[in-house]
Enzyme design. Sequence first.
Site, PDB file in Angstrom:
ATOM      1  N   SER A  62      44.948  -9.855 -47.950  1.00 13.23           N
ATOM      2  CA  SER A  62      44.298  -9.364 -46.720  1.00 13.23           C
ATOM      3  C   SER A  62      43.254  -8.277 -46.957  1.00 13.23           C
ATOM      4  O   SER A  62      42.429  -8.032 -46.080  1.00 13.23           O
ATOM      5  CB  SER A  62      45.350  -8.811 -45.754  1.00 13.23           C
ATOM      6  OG  SER A  62      45.794  -9.816 -44.896  1.00 13.23           O
ATOM      7  N   LYS A  65      39.800  -9.278 -46.462  1.00 14.51           N
ATOM      8  CA  LYS A  65      39.294  -9.473 -45.085  1.00 14.51           C
ATOM      9  C   LYS A  65      38.246  -8.414 -44.719  1.00 14.51           C
ATOM     10  O   LYS A  65      37.422  -8.640 -43.838  1.00 14.51           O
ATOM     11  CB  LYS A  65      40.457  -9.419 -44.081  1.00 14.51           C
ATOM     12  CG  LYS A  65      41.421 -10.605 -44.209  1.00 14.51           C
ATOM     13  CD  LYS A  65      42.671 -10.410 -43.357  1.00 14.51           C
ATOM     14  CE  LYS A  65      43.638 -11.565 -43.550  1.00 14.51           C
ATOM     15  NZ  LYS A  65      44.947 -11.338 -42.894  1.00 14.51           N
ATOM     16  N   TYR A 186      38.704 -19.387 -46.304  1.00 16.36           N
ATOM     17  CA  TYR A 186      39.669 -18.295 -46.079  1.00 16.36           C
ATOM     18  C   TYR A 186      40.662 -18.174 -47.248  1.00 16.36           C
ATOM     19  O   TYR A 186      40.924 -17.068 -47.739  1.00 16.36           O
ATOM     20  CB  TYR A 186      40.410 -18.537 -44.755  1.00 16.36           C
ATOM     21  CG  TYR A 186      41.556 -17.586 -44.531  1.00 16.36           C
ATOM     22  CD1 TYR A 186      41.340 -16.264 -44.130  1.00 16.36           C
ATOM     23  CD2 TYR A 186      42.878 -17.990 -44.749  1.00 16.36           C
ATOM     24  CE1 TYR A 186      42.398 -15.383 -43.954  1.00 16.36           C
ATOM     25  CE2 TYR A 186      43.939 -17.119 -44.572  1.00 16.36           C
ATOM     26  CZ  TYR A 186      43.694 -15.817 -44.174  1.00 16.36           C
ATOM     27  OH  TYR A 186      44.741 -14.945 -44.006  1.00 16.36           O
ATOM     28  N   TYR A 238      48.820  -3.939 -40.608  1.00 15.02           N
ATOM     29  CA  TYR A 238      49.520  -4.838 -39.699  1.00 15.02           C
ATOM     30  C   TYR A 238      50.230  -4.014 -38.617  1.00 15.02           C
ATOM     31  O   TYR A 238      49.663  -3.057 -38.106  1.00 15.02           O
ATOM     32  CB  TYR A 238      50.532  -5.730 -40.450  1.00 15.02           C
ATOM     33  CG  TYR A 238      50.059  -6.254 -41.787  1.00 15.02           C
ATOM     34  CD1 TYR A 238      48.956  -7.095 -41.872  1.00 15.02           C
ATOM     35  CD2 TYR A 238      50.708  -5.910 -42.960  1.00 15.02           C
ATOM     36  CE1 TYR A 238      48.536  -7.594 -43.098  1.00 15.02           C
ATOM     37  CE2 TYR A 238      50.291  -6.405 -44.199  1.00 15.02           C
ATOM     38  CZ  TYR A 238      49.203  -7.238 -44.254  1.00 15.02           C
ATOM     39  OH  TYR A 238      48.785  -7.715 -45.460  1.00 15.02           O
ATOM     40  N   VAL A 256      49.288  -8.785 -48.932  1.00 12.73           N
ATOM     41  CA  VAL A 256      50.628  -9.198 -49.367  1.00 12.73           C
ATOM     42  C   VAL A 256      50.716  -9.421 -50.886  1.00 12.73           C
ATOM     43  O   VAL A 256      51.797  -9.687 -51.394  1.00 12.73           O
ATOM     44  CB  VAL A 256      51.128 -10.455 -48.610  1.00 12.73           C
ATOM     45  CG1 VAL A 256      51.299 -10.170 -47.129  1.00 12.73           C
ATOM     46  CG2 VAL A 256      50.232 -11.652 -48.860  1.00 12.73           C
TER      47      VAL A 256
END
Length: 306
Positions: A62, A65, A186, A238, A256
């Site tokens: 992540s 991102k 992705y 998160y 993660v």
Amino acid sequence: MIQKVLDEALEYAKVHLKEGHVADYIPELAKVDPDKIGVSIVTTDGKHYCAGDWDQTFTAQSIAKTISFILAMQTAGAKKVFDHVGVEPTGDPFNSILKLELKDGKPLNPMINAGAIAVVSCIEGDDPIGQFLALARRLCRRDTIEIDQAVYRSEKATGMRNRALAYFMQSEGLIEQNVEEVLDIYFQICSLSVTTQDLATCGMILANDGVDPFTGERLVDNSILRVIKSLMVTCGLYDGSGEFAVRVGLPTKSGVGGGMMSAVEGKMGIGVFSPRLDEKGNSVCSYHMLEYISNHLKLHYFSSHN
Ligand code: GLU
């Protein structure tokens, strides 16, 4: 001073090394050595400090991102991006589908999986992965950064939940392109292979108003930085973002794969890594290292400097 604090942070966090679990919902991630732990700091005046397994590669997951969001903003512009994604924290897990139906398929922010997939669908121009890698290499100042092909294939083979998110968004008209092609991009983005030094360098450039201090080149405009660093504060960990803001107080994105990247405004970037995750998907030891560093170098955005 910084080196001493890094060495201490590593020892402090190591007490928790066996806590938590490695992410195994992507089978390839479960093959990592769970006892690795490392940290790097790169300052805006170009110094590098490190400790432990700082040069071990792992997948950004992540954390990447942030880079794909910057690329979407640079190629497609803010209007298109924010037609596809919001900027509000969810309070839900990173892979949750819950709020999508309540919000007509528009994900609440770019840091959760649904939001990141929607953002990837916005990237304009040929060869999105080539563009992404080029930007990642400049932000991390390492030309040899690559996609980890084994992790990419593993996630592509098993990422049914992300498929569910993407097809739901297509059913709501949010994703217009071929869903499998968007997901393919992705999954590759998540599989960016980095070290803590790469993350610290990228965080440092974000903290340095988007300018690479070694070349003087501007890589990211301030208008985009304001958004991405605000999102790192409000949504970077998160549904653990609120507690992290209180305890650590640094714009940070976790993944993660066990990494975290922090951007300490005007001062430095910090990269940390250790694979075992807490129940919210955040690395246990990375969290402890950042908390120690933030407290001992007085980096919390509301820390008293007296
Ligand atoms: N590739 C991961 C996924 O889509 C990223 C999740 C994360 O790091 O939060 O499940």
